[in-house]
Scaffold this active site. Structure first.
Site, PDB file in Angstrom:
ATOM      1  N   LEU A  42     -42.148  -0.994 -36.484  1.00 51.70           N
ATOM      2  CA  LEU A  42     -42.191  -0.460 -35.681  1.00 51.70           C
ATOM      3  C   LEU A  42     -40.954   0.670 -35.539  1.00 51.70           C
ATOM      4  O   LEU A  42     -39.592   0.031 -35.707  1.00 51.70           O
ATOM      5  CB  LEU A  42     -42.627  -0.896 -34.122  1.00 51.70           C
ATOM      6  CG  LEU A  42     -43.999  -1.252 -33.972  1.00 51.70           C
ATOM      7  CD1 LEU A  42     -44.000  -1.588 -32.672  1.00 51.70           C
ATOM      8  CD2 LEU A  42     -44.953  -0.433 -34.888  1.00 51.70           C
ATOM      9  N   ASP A  43     -41.409   2.120 -34.538  1.00 49.61           N
ATOM     10  CA  ASP A  43     -39.789   2.775 -34.473  1.00 49.61           C
ATOM     11  C   ASP A  43     -39.766   3.127 -33.388  1.00 49.61           C
ATOM     12  O   ASP A  43     -40.379   2.693 -32.051  1.00 49.61           O
ATOM     13  CB  ASP A  43     -39.700   3.859 -35.231  1.00 49.61           C
ATOM     14  CG  ASP A  43     -40.723   4.885 -35.230  1.00 49.61           C
ATOM     15  OD1 ASP A  43     -41.676   4.761 -34.112  1.00 49.61           O
ATOM     16  OD2 ASP A  43     -41.281   5.973 -36.135  1.00 49.61           O
ATOM     17  N   SER A  44     -38.481   3.762 -32.652  1.00 51.23           N
ATOM     18  CA  SER A  44     -38.301   4.412 -31.219  1.00 51.23           C
ATOM     19  C   SER A  44     -39.153   4.851 -30.775  1.00 51.23           C
ATOM     20  O   SER A  44     -39.243   5.248 -29.560  1.00 51.23           O
ATOM     21  CB  SER A  44     -36.694   4.918 -31.172  1.00 51.23           C
ATOM     22  OG  SER A  44     -36.866   6.159 -31.574  1.00 51.23           O
TER      23      SER A  44
END
Length: 89
Positions: A42-44
């Site tokens: 996952l990312d920001s």
């Protein structure tokens, strides 16, 4: 403090998959796997969606980055946080 139930962890996995529209089955997510980096990757942007989903689904706010970094590590850490908020010592 009681430990998080398996049902809560399953509900968290469903919330993660639903909110991020992940092309995987919720049950394929390991409880202890990292949600970021080498884990689910996952990312920001995903963090924002996940925080909103946790607030909507579980009524638990993640109000700052430090808390988010601690809580959003894995399904286990999210479940621990929800359990701690719902059942204060």
């Amino acid at each position: 403090m009681s430990s998080p139930s398996a049902d809560l962890k399953e509900e968290i996995k469903r919330a993660i998959v639903r909110s991020l529209r992940l092309p995987i089955a919720p049950e394929s997510i390991e409880n202890s796997v990292s949600l970021f980096g080498e884990g689910l990757g996952l990312d920001s942007i995903d963090v924002l969606e996940l925080v909103l989903e946790i607030e909507r689904t579980f009524g638990v706010a993640i109000t700052d980055e430090e808390t988010g970094n601690k809580v959003l590590r894995s399904v286990d850490s999210i479940a621990d946080h929800i359990t701690a908020i719902r059942n204060p010592a």
